[in-house]
Design a protein around this motif. Structure first.
Motif, PDB file in Angstrom:
ATOM      1  N   ASN A 151      16.903   7.360   9.908  1.00 46.83           N
ATOM      2  CA  ASN A 151      15.901   6.802  10.811  1.00 46.83           C
ATOM      3  C   ASN A 151      16.502   5.925  11.899  1.00 46.83           C
ATOM      4  N   ALA A 152      17.811   5.935  12.031  1.00 47.79           N
ATOM      5  CA  ALA A 152      18.467   5.129  13.067  1.00 47.79           C
ATOM      6  C   ALA A 152      17.963   5.570  14.441  1.00 47.79           C
ATOM      7  N   PRO A 153      17.830   4.638  15.373  1.00 46.84           N
ATOM      8  CA  PRO A 153      17.336   5.013  16.699  1.00 46.84           C
ATOM      9  C   PRO A 153      18.336   5.819  17.521  1.00 46.84           C
ATOM     10  N   VAL A 154      19.606   5.802  17.136  1.00 50.13           N
ATOM     11  CA  VAL A 154      20.630   6.519  17.895  1.00 50.13           C
ATOM     12  C   VAL A 154      21.366   7.485  16.971  1.00 50.13           C
ATOM     13  N   THR A 155      21.396   8.742  17.375  1.00 50.80           N
ATOM     14  CA  THR A 155      22.205   9.735  16.678  1.00 50.80           C
ATOM     15  C   THR A 155      23.361  10.108  17.583  1.00 50.80           C
ATOM     16  N   VAL A 156      24.567   9.860  17.101  1.00 50.69           N
ATOM     17  CA  VAL A 156      25.783  10.238  17.813  1.00 50.69           C
ATOM     18  C   VAL A 156      26.273  11.530  17.174  1.00 50.69           C
ATOM     19  N   THR A 157      26.343  12.578  17.980  1.00 57.98           N
ATOM     20  CA  THR A 157      26.790  13.879  17.496  1.00 57.98           C
ATOM     21  C   THR A 157      28.116  14.212  18.154  1.00 57.98           C
ATOM     22  N   GLU A 158      29.074  14.608  17.328  1.00 57.69           N
ATOM     23  CA  GLU A 158      30.390  14.976  17.833  1.00 57.69           C
ATOM     24  C   GLU A 158      30.670  16.441  17.505  1.00 57.69           C
ATOM     25  N   PHE A 159      30.971  17.224  18.534  1.00 60.47           N
ATOM     26  CA  PHE A 159      31.505  18.567  18.363  1.00 60.47           C
ATOM     27  C   PHE A 159      33.020  18.390  18.368  1.00 60.47           C
ATOM     28  N   SER A 160      33.677  18.882  17.316  1.00 66.88           N
ATOM     29  CA  SER A 160      35.083  18.563  17.163  1.00 66.88           C
ATOM     30  C   SER A 160      35.861  19.737  16.573  1.00 66.88           C
ATOM     31  N   ASP A 161      37.167  19.724  16.825  1.00 66.79           N
ATOM     32  CA  ASP A 161      38.097  20.740  16.350  1.00 66.79           C
ATOM     33  C   ASP A 161      39.172  20.012  15.547  1.00 66.79           C
ATOM     34  N   PHE A 162      39.400  20.439  14.311  1.00 64.88           N
ATOM     35  CA  PHE A 162      40.348  19.742  13.440  1.00 64.88           C
ATOM     36  C   PHE A 162      41.783  19.783  13.945  1.00 64.88           C
ATOM     37  N   GLU A 163      42.139  20.738  14.793  1.00 65.23           N
ATOM     38  CA  GLU A 163      43.504  20.797  15.340  1.00 65.23           C
ATOM     39  C   GLU A 163      43.635  20.075  16.674  1.00 65.23           C
ATOM     40  N   CYS A 164      42.547  19.609  17.224  1.00 65.96           N
ATOM     41  CA  CYS A 164      42.566  18.951  18.536  1.00 65.96           C
ATOM     42  C   CYS A 164      43.121  17.525  18.403  1.00 65.96           C
ATOM     43  N   PRO A 165      44.232  17.226  19.078  1.00 67.50           N
ATOM     44  CA  PRO A 165      44.798  15.875  18.970  1.00 67.50           C
ATOM     45  C   PRO A 165      43.868  14.798  19.546  1.00 67.50           C
ATOM     46  N   PHE A 166      43.085  15.145  20.551  1.00 62.54           N
ATOM     47  CA  PHE A 166      42.147  14.176  21.126  1.00 62.54           C
ATOM     48  C   PHE A 166      41.032  13.853  20.124  1.00 62.54           C
ATOM     49  N   CYS A 167      40.609  14.866  19.368  1.00 60.96           N
ATOM     50  CA  CYS A 167      39.607  14.644  18.318  1.00 60.96           C
ATOM     51  C   CYS A 167      40.165  13.728  17.245  1.00 60.96           C
ATOM     52  N   GLY A 168      41.421  13.941  16.900  1.00 56.13           N
ATOM     53  CA  GLY A 168      42.064  13.091  15.908  1.00 56.13           C
ATOM     54  C   GLY A 168      42.119  11.639  16.338  1.00 56.13           C
ATOM     55  N   LYS A 169      42.315  11.408  17.627  1.00 59.86           N
ATOM     56  CA  LYS A 169      42.362  10.027  18.141  1.00 59.86           C
ATOM     57  C   LYS A 169      40.960   9.415  18.249  1.00 59.86           C
ATOM     58  N   ALA A 170      39.966  10.224  18.599  1.00 62.27           N
ATOM     59  CA  ALA A 170      38.597   9.719  18.762  1.00 62.27           C
ATOM     60  C   ALA A 170      37.923   9.460  17.411  1.00 62.27           C
ATOM     61  N   GLY A 179      27.250  24.436  21.179  1.00 58.14           N
ATOM     62  CA  GLY A 179      28.156  23.772  22.108  1.00 58.14           C
ATOM     63  C   GLY A 179      28.144  24.411  23.482  1.00 58.14           C
ATOM     64  N   ARG A 180      28.149  25.729  23.518  1.00 57.91           N
ATOM     65  CA  ARG A 180      28.105  26.418  24.822  1.00 57.91           C
ATOM     66  C   ARG A 180      26.799  26.118  25.550  1.00 57.91           C
ATOM     67  N   MET A 181      25.691  26.085  24.812  1.00 63.08           N
ATOM     68  CA  MET A 181      24.395  25.757  25.437  1.00 63.08           C
ATOM     69  C   MET A 181      24.391  24.325  25.971  1.00 63.08           C
ATOM     70  N   ALA A 182      25.185  23.460  25.353  1.00 61.35           N
ATOM     71  CA  ALA A 182      25.286  22.071  25.812  1.00 61.35           C
ATOM     72  C   ALA A 182      26.369  21.902  26.869  1.00 61.35           C
ATOM     73  N   ALA A 183      26.956  23.012  27.317  1.00 59.62           N
ATOM     74  CA  ALA A 183      27.972  23.022  28.376  1.00 59.62           C
ATOM     75  C   ALA A 183      29.251  22.295  27.986  1.00 59.62           C
ATOM     76  N   ILE A 184      29.623  22.392  26.716  1.00 60.78           N
ATOM     77  CA  ILE A 184      30.871  21.783  26.257  1.00 60.78           C
ATOM     78  C   ILE A 184      32.046  22.548  26.864  1.00 60.78           C
ATOM     79  N   THR A 185      32.983  21.793  27.402  1.00 61.08           N
ATOM     80  CA  THR A 185      34.177  22.400  27.990  1.00 61.08           C
ATOM     81  C   THR A 185      35.439  22.061  27.201  1.00 61.08           C
ATOM     82  N   GLY A 186      35.343  21.169  26.250  1.00 60.80           N
ATOM     83  CA  GLY A 186      36.485  20.777  25.439  1.00 60.80           C
ATOM     84  C   GLY A 186      36.029  19.890  24.303  1.00 60.80           C
ATOM     85  N   THR A 187      36.986  19.504  23.491  1.00 59.70           N
ATOM     86  CA  THR A 187      36.668  18.617  22.378  1.00 59.70           C
ATOM     87  C   THR A 187      37.533  17.368  22.456  1.00 59.70           C
ATOM     88  N   PRO A 188      37.051  16.254  21.950  1.00 56.97           N
ATOM     89  CA  PRO A 188      35.742  16.078  21.343  1.00 56.97           C
ATOM     90  C   PRO A 188      34.653  16.043  22.412  1.00 56.97           C
TER      91      PRO A 188
END
Length: 172
Positions: A7-26, A125-134
């Motif tokens: 019921n939290a007012p904010v939902t943070v959703t992350e699209f992520s790739d386990f091999e992505c170094p940027f995802c690992g840092k985020a 992710g494609r519908m949300a226009a994701i171009t990379g991860t995270p």
């Protein structure tokens, strides 16, 4: 694949790739932010394996299988902890490290059991226009400010205000 108050007012959703170094840092920054604000933030993770990472799909399969065994977050953390070695033959040992049957995971990895579900996440992710991860969203809106606690908190406060005022800004 969420943690925190439903019921939290904010939902943070992350699209992520386990091999992505940027995802690992985020990852630790985003998860720490969510833990720091348990009544205001719900954190959700969606696997989004990129085609440039050869082991991203098997890792996504492994985390979905672990979810079905009740150990999603444990496997999630184990996968990120071993980002440099996510070859399919290494994944059963990770499963064992979190208390799961590595042989059963090895058998699942030889099938396409989670193929449709993974493709569903990719389609979202494609519908949300994701171009990379995270790729991160606050209540469905793309978040592009960077992974610094102050910026995350500012965005959370904006979302709380927006929702508290029926999807409008408060009068100044």
């Amino acid at each position: 694949m969420c943690q925190g108050d439903a019921n939290a007012p904010v939902t943070v959703t992350e699209f992520s790739d386990f091999e992505c170094p940027f995802c690992g840092k985020a990852r630790p920054i985003l998860e720490g932010f969510a833990r720091k604000h348990p009544t205001q933030v719900r954190f959700c993770f969606l696997p989004f394996p990129l085609s440039i990472h050869p082991n991203a799909v098997p890792a996504a399969q492994a985390v979905l299988w672990a979810r079905d065994q009740g150990k999603f977050w444990q496997m999630h953390d184990a996968l990120f902890g071993q980002q440099e070695n996510l070859k399919p033959e290494a994944l059963p040992a990770l499963a064992k490290s979190v208390g799961l049957d590595g042989d059963k995971l090895a058998a699942v990895l030889k099938t396409e059991k989670y193929k449709d579900e993974i493709e569903g996440f990719r389609s979202q992710g494609r519908m949300a226009a994701i171009t990379g991860t995270p790729a991160v969203f606050f209540n469905g809106r793309a978040y592009d400010l960077g992974y610094q606690e102050g910026l995350l908190e500012h965005s959370m406060e904006d979302e709380v205000e927006w929702r508290a005022n029926n999807n409008a800004w408060a009068a100044d």
